[in-house]
Write a protein that holds these residues in place. Structure first.
Motif, PDB file in Angstrom:
ATOM      1  N   GLU A 145       0.821  -1.206   0.000  1.00  0.00           N
ATOM      2  CA  GLU A 145       0.000   0.000   0.000  1.00  0.00           C
ATOM      3  C   GLU A 145       0.859   1.261   0.000  1.00  0.00           C
ATOM      4  O   GLU A 145       0.617   2.198  -0.776  1.00  0.00           O
ATOM      5  CB  GLU A 145      -0.921  -0.011   1.220  1.00  0.00           C
ATOM      6  N   GLU A 146       1.876   1.295   0.858  1.00  0.00           N
ATOM      7  CA  GLU A 146       2.765   2.457   0.897  1.00  0.00           C
ATOM      8  C   GLU A 146       3.549   2.590  -0.409  1.00  0.00           C
ATOM      9  O   GLU A 146       3.791   3.704  -0.889  1.00  0.00           O
ATOM     10  CB  GLU A 146       3.738   2.340   2.072  1.00  0.00           C
ATOM     11  N   TYR A 147       3.927   1.464  -1.002  1.00  0.00           N
ATOM     12  CA  TYR A 147       4.650   1.486  -2.275  1.00  0.00           C
ATOM     13  C   TYR A 147       3.782   2.118  -3.374  1.00  0.00           C
ATOM     14  O   TYR A 147       4.252   2.966  -4.150  1.00  0.00           O
ATOM     15  CB  TYR A 147       5.050   0.063  -2.650  1.00  0.00           C
ATOM     16  N   LYS A 148       2.511   1.743  -3.416  1.00  0.00           N
ATOM     17  CA  LYS A 148       1.620   2.289  -4.437  1.00  0.00           C
ATOM     18  C   LYS A 148       1.354   3.771  -4.225  1.00  0.00           C
ATOM     19  O   LYS A 148       1.169   4.523  -5.184  1.00  0.00           O
ATOM     20  CB  LYS A 148       0.303   1.510  -4.446  1.00  0.00           C
ATOM     21  N   ILE A 149       1.323   4.199  -2.965  1.00  0.00           N
ATOM     22  CA  ILE A 149       1.113   5.625  -2.685  1.00  0.00           C
ATOM     23  C   ILE A 149       2.244   6.454  -3.273  1.00  0.00           C
ATOM     24  O   ILE A 149       2.031   7.512  -3.879  1.00  0.00           O
ATOM     25  CB  ILE A 149       1.000   5.851  -1.163  1.00  0.00           C
ATOM     26  N   VAL A 150       3.478   5.971  -3.135  1.00  0.00           N
ATOM     27  CA  VAL A 150       4.633   6.720  -3.644  1.00  0.00           C
ATOM     28  C   VAL A 150       4.607   6.782  -5.169  1.00  0.00           C
ATOM     29  O   VAL A 150       4.772   7.848  -5.771  1.00  0.00           O
ATOM     30  CB  VAL A 150       5.948   6.095  -3.140  1.00  0.00           C
ATOM     31  N   ILE A 151       4.390   5.619  -5.816  1.00  0.00           N
ATOM     32  CA  ILE A 151       4.427   5.623  -7.286  1.00  0.00           C
ATOM     33  C   ILE A 151       3.199   6.316  -7.878  1.00  0.00           C
ATOM     34  O   ILE A 151       3.213   6.683  -9.057  1.00  0.00           O
ATOM     35  CB  ILE A 151       4.555   4.181  -7.830  1.00  0.00           C
ATOM     36  N   SER A 152       2.149   6.513  -7.087  1.00  0.00           N
ATOM     37  CA  SER A 152       1.014   7.289  -7.584  1.00  0.00           C
ATOM     38  C   SER A 152       1.332   8.780  -7.617  1.00  0.00           C
ATOM     39  O   SER A 152       0.720   9.533  -8.375  1.00  0.00           O
ATOM     40  CB  SER A 152      -0.215   7.043  -6.705  1.00  0.00           C
ATOM     41  N   LYS A 153       2.285   9.204  -6.799  1.00  0.00           N
ATOM     42  CA  LYS A 153       2.678  10.608  -6.768  1.00  0.00           C
ATOM     43  C   LYS A 153       3.848  10.911  -7.688  1.00  0.00           C
ATOM     44  O   LYS A 153       4.028  12.063  -8.085  1.00  0.00           O
ATOM     45  CB  LYS A 153       3.053  11.012  -5.338  1.00  0.00           C
ATOM     46  N   PHE A 154       4.656   9.885  -7.992  1.00  0.00           N
ATOM     47  CA  PHE A 154       5.852  10.119  -8.800  1.00  0.00           C
ATOM     48  C   PHE A 154       6.045   8.951  -9.758  1.00  0.00           C
ATOM     49  O   PHE A 154       5.973   7.784  -9.353  1.00  0.00           O
ATOM     50  CB  PHE A 154       7.076  10.251  -7.887  1.00  0.00           C
TER      51      PHE A 154
END
Length: 700
Positions: A350-359
């Protein structure tokens, strides 16, 4: 008669033989002694008598010297005996003082324990007070929200909700009462949405009823501001006002209370997630109203030129972009100040997807790794990328009503984004890099961050393309200059890395504390140097994330600076004397430097390239360790010389320091043939070195 004739001639000969024995190396004594037996009859007996007399003379000289120093030795022993009594008294006094101090300290220990218990209680009380003070503002804000909802102040209520969610709830999210409040907010927001939609419908209906009056009021105010010289009839004002209603989308802020309420709702709903619903409904209804207004009466046609108005709007747009650039400069500075300059850690998908959704980050190797894992960039990278997109949106909003073509809007967005990257962001990066508190680890992370931001520029171009529907392959399409922006920042960061790395080396070298008169080396390298090498190993481990050439250049620069610093320490003009023991100790330190260089702290060096940074020191120390002056002087100036990197001036400077120390090492050196020969050799070598130095100066 034969013996009397031989006697006078043998005495000078015997004295010569004795002098030769005293001054000749032990390896050459044999031929000298053989001459005693081969010379004349009874020469051996007379020589022995002469030798005994010479020995007695030397014994008398030694005895005189011992008698001269004996009295001083006796006086020293007497003084020691006197001190012994005082030392015993001092020992008794120290023991008594220690006992009394221990007794006095027992009460202090008891009081200290009491103070510790009181401090613990005070700390617990302070903690409780802090927690209560942390919860009170949340409860007060929630009570305020309830009052605002009861008073139908929905705009203020939304702002209060935003503050609760972003500021207050995160502080006390661990408490149960906070969770209940959080769960209740969506229902309150939905109630506000329904009420706002109803108000919006009423507002649109009111606008339709009073559009004539709104247009008339707008034209009157415009006429007063522009000081129109001709007053238009009231009917024409009304009709012209309807035209302005279309072109400028009506300055609804004139409609006092209801219009102000609608705009507040529209602006704030952007953050609440319902902006699109309200905006689409509003636009749809306004277009319907506009079509009705666009149907003029049969006796009206519109022929007023608006070119000057658009020119003014373009100038305002440029000023608006400048204002945006200043605003985003502050945003970037805040982002850099809040960054921890460490790779972003993620513990789950979940945290990994949050980062790649922003960058837009893509790395198959990182995707295959198991959690927890880290992104190579720090937190500032996705935040900056998001803010650049926000800047593009903000720049686009001003151009939406200018009635320009998609190509012109695309060009404007790309140019303003280029200004943001090349001027604002680049300036913030350079200022960040030059700040004193930014260390080597932070500089390495900045280089990594700029690399990823540079790679993300193509996604920003795609982002603009999706907004304007203008392909990047168009001839007149402006490209983003992210490559040059981040390349300049990286070069500046690399320069700061080399500078700060050399400064750290200087700090370690300043801790060096050599005993330049030591007779024997310690047998191990100096502590300051081992600490320096350990520091370099750890920092070069961090450099593995840098581009290869940067890490190699930093490593080579560090080794060369360390070699230069060590050489300057050895040749310091304030250092007057150096013993051979100190030279040997210094050699142990240089050996550690060479071992470090040969251990390949940074991959990519060919052969012994890194070790060559210490070649000048190595050849100079080898010359003094082996004392191979004949080879040096014979091969000087030859391309294949063993000591090609040893400068005569450098060798002369160090030799003068070693010579001064060797003179004072032993008071009996004058009686040893080897020491006298060594001094003569040093004098001879120094003369030849001076001639080489003078020759170089004359040639220059």
């Amino acid at each position: 008669m034969a013996e009397s004739s031989e006697g006078p001639g043998t005495v000078p000969e015997h004295e010569r033989i004795l002098q030769e024995i005293e001054s000749t190396d032990t390896a050459c004594v044999g031929p000298t002694l053989r001459s005693v037996y081969d010379d004349q009859p009874n020469a051996h007996k007379k020589f022995m008598e002469k030798l005994d007399a010479c020995i007695r003379n030397h014994d008398k000289e030694i005895e005189k010297m011992c008698n001269f120093h004996h009295q001083g030795f006796v006086d020293a022993i007497t003084e020691l005996l006197k001190v012994r009594t005082d030392a015993e008294k001092l020992k008794v006094q120290v023991t008594d003082t220690n006992r009394r101090l221990q007794d006095a300290g027992k009460e202090v220990i008891v009081q200290t324990d009491n103070i510790i218990r009181c401090r613990i209680q005070q700390r617990n009380i302070t903690t409780v007070v802090e927690k209560l003070q942390l919860c009170l503002p949340v409860l007060e804000m929630y009570s305020k929200l309830k009052e605002q909802m009861s008073a139908k102040r929905y705009y203020s209520a939304l702002k209060t909700m935003e503050q609760l969610e972003n500021v207050y709830f995160p502080r006390v999210s661990q408490y149960r009462f906070c969770q209940l409040m959080i769960e209740n907010l969506p229902k309150l927001r939905e109630d506000i949405k329904e009420i706002s939609m109803s108000d919006l419908k009423d507002f649109l209906e009111s606008i339709r009823k009073h559009s004539d009056k709104i247009g008339e009021t707008a034209m009157k105010q415009a006429q007063q501001q522009k000081t129109f010289s001709v007053a238009l009839p009231k009917q024409n004002n009304v009709k012209f006002g309807k035209k302005m209603y279309i072109n400028d989308r009506i300055p609804e802020e004139r409609n006092e209370i209801e219009l102000k309420h609608a705009f507040e709702e529209e602006d704030e709903n952007e953050e609440e997630g319902d902006e699109e619903t309200f905006e689409n409904y509003y636009r749809k209804q306004r277009k319907k109203q506009a079509r009705l207004v666009l149907q003029p009466q049969s006796n009206m046609g519109y022929g007023f030129p608006v070119n000057r108005l658009f020119d003014l709007l373009f100038e305002i747009r440029d000023q608006y972009n400048e204002t945006l650039l200043k605003k985003w400069a502050g945003v970037f500075r805040d982002i850099f100040e809040e960054d921890n300059y460490s790779p972003i850690p993620v513990v789950n998908e979940e945290e990994y997807k949050i980062v790649i959704s922003k960058f837009p980050f893509q790395d198959p190797d990182l995707e295959k790794q198991s959690f927890p894992k880290k992104f190579p960039m720090s937190q500032s990278v996705p935040r900056i990328y998001t803010q650049v997109k926000e800047f593009i949106y903000a720049s686009l909003k001003f151009s939406e009503s200018l009635h320009r073509s998609s190509t012109e809007i695309d060009d404007m967005l790309r140019k303003s984004t280029n200004l943001l990257l090349t001027r604002t962001l680049n300036s913030c990066l350079l200022n960040l890099i030059r700040k004193p508190h930014i260390g080597l680890t932070e500089l390495v992370q900045i280089i990594i961050n700029t690399t990823h931001l540079e790679q993300a520029c193509k996604y920003l171009e795609d982002f603009i393309t999706n907004i304007t529907n203008i392909s990047q392959e168009t001839v007149h399409t402006t490209r983003l200059y992210g490559l040059s922006t981040f390349k300049d920042a990286r070069h500046a960061a690399e320069g700061e890395i080399y500078t700060k790395l050399n400064q750290k080396i200087d700090e370690f070298v300043q801790l060096a504390d050599y005993d330049w008169t030591m007779s024997e080396p310690d047998g191990r390298a100096s502590g300051y140097l081992m600490d320096l090498i350990n520091f370099l190993r750890s920092i070069f481990q961090v450099f593995t994330h840098l581009p290869g050439k940067v890490a190699q250049t930093a490593c080579m620069s560090a080794c060369q600076h360390l070699s230069t610093s060590l050489m300057q320490m050895l040749l310091d003009s304030e250092l007057k004397q150096i013993s051979m023991g100190a030279v040997q100790q210094f050699n142990l330190d240089v050996i550690q430097c060479e071992l470090f260089a040969s251990s390949e702290p940074v991959p990519g060096f060919q052969g012994d390239t890194l070790q060559l940074a210490f070649i000048d020191l190595r050849q100079l120390l080898d010359l003094f360790m082996v004392w191979d002056w004949s080879t040096y002087l014979a091969d000087y100036g030859q391309p294949a010389s063993k000591y090609l990197r040893v400068n005569p001036n450098t060798a002369l400077t160090l030799l003068e320091k070693v010579k001064d120390t060797s003179k004072k090492n032993n008071i009996f050196a004058q009686f040893r043939k080897n020491d006298r020969d060594k001094q003569k050799l040093i004098e001879t070598v120094m003369k030849q070195l001076r001639s080489l130095v003078n020759g170089m100066s004359h040639h220059t």
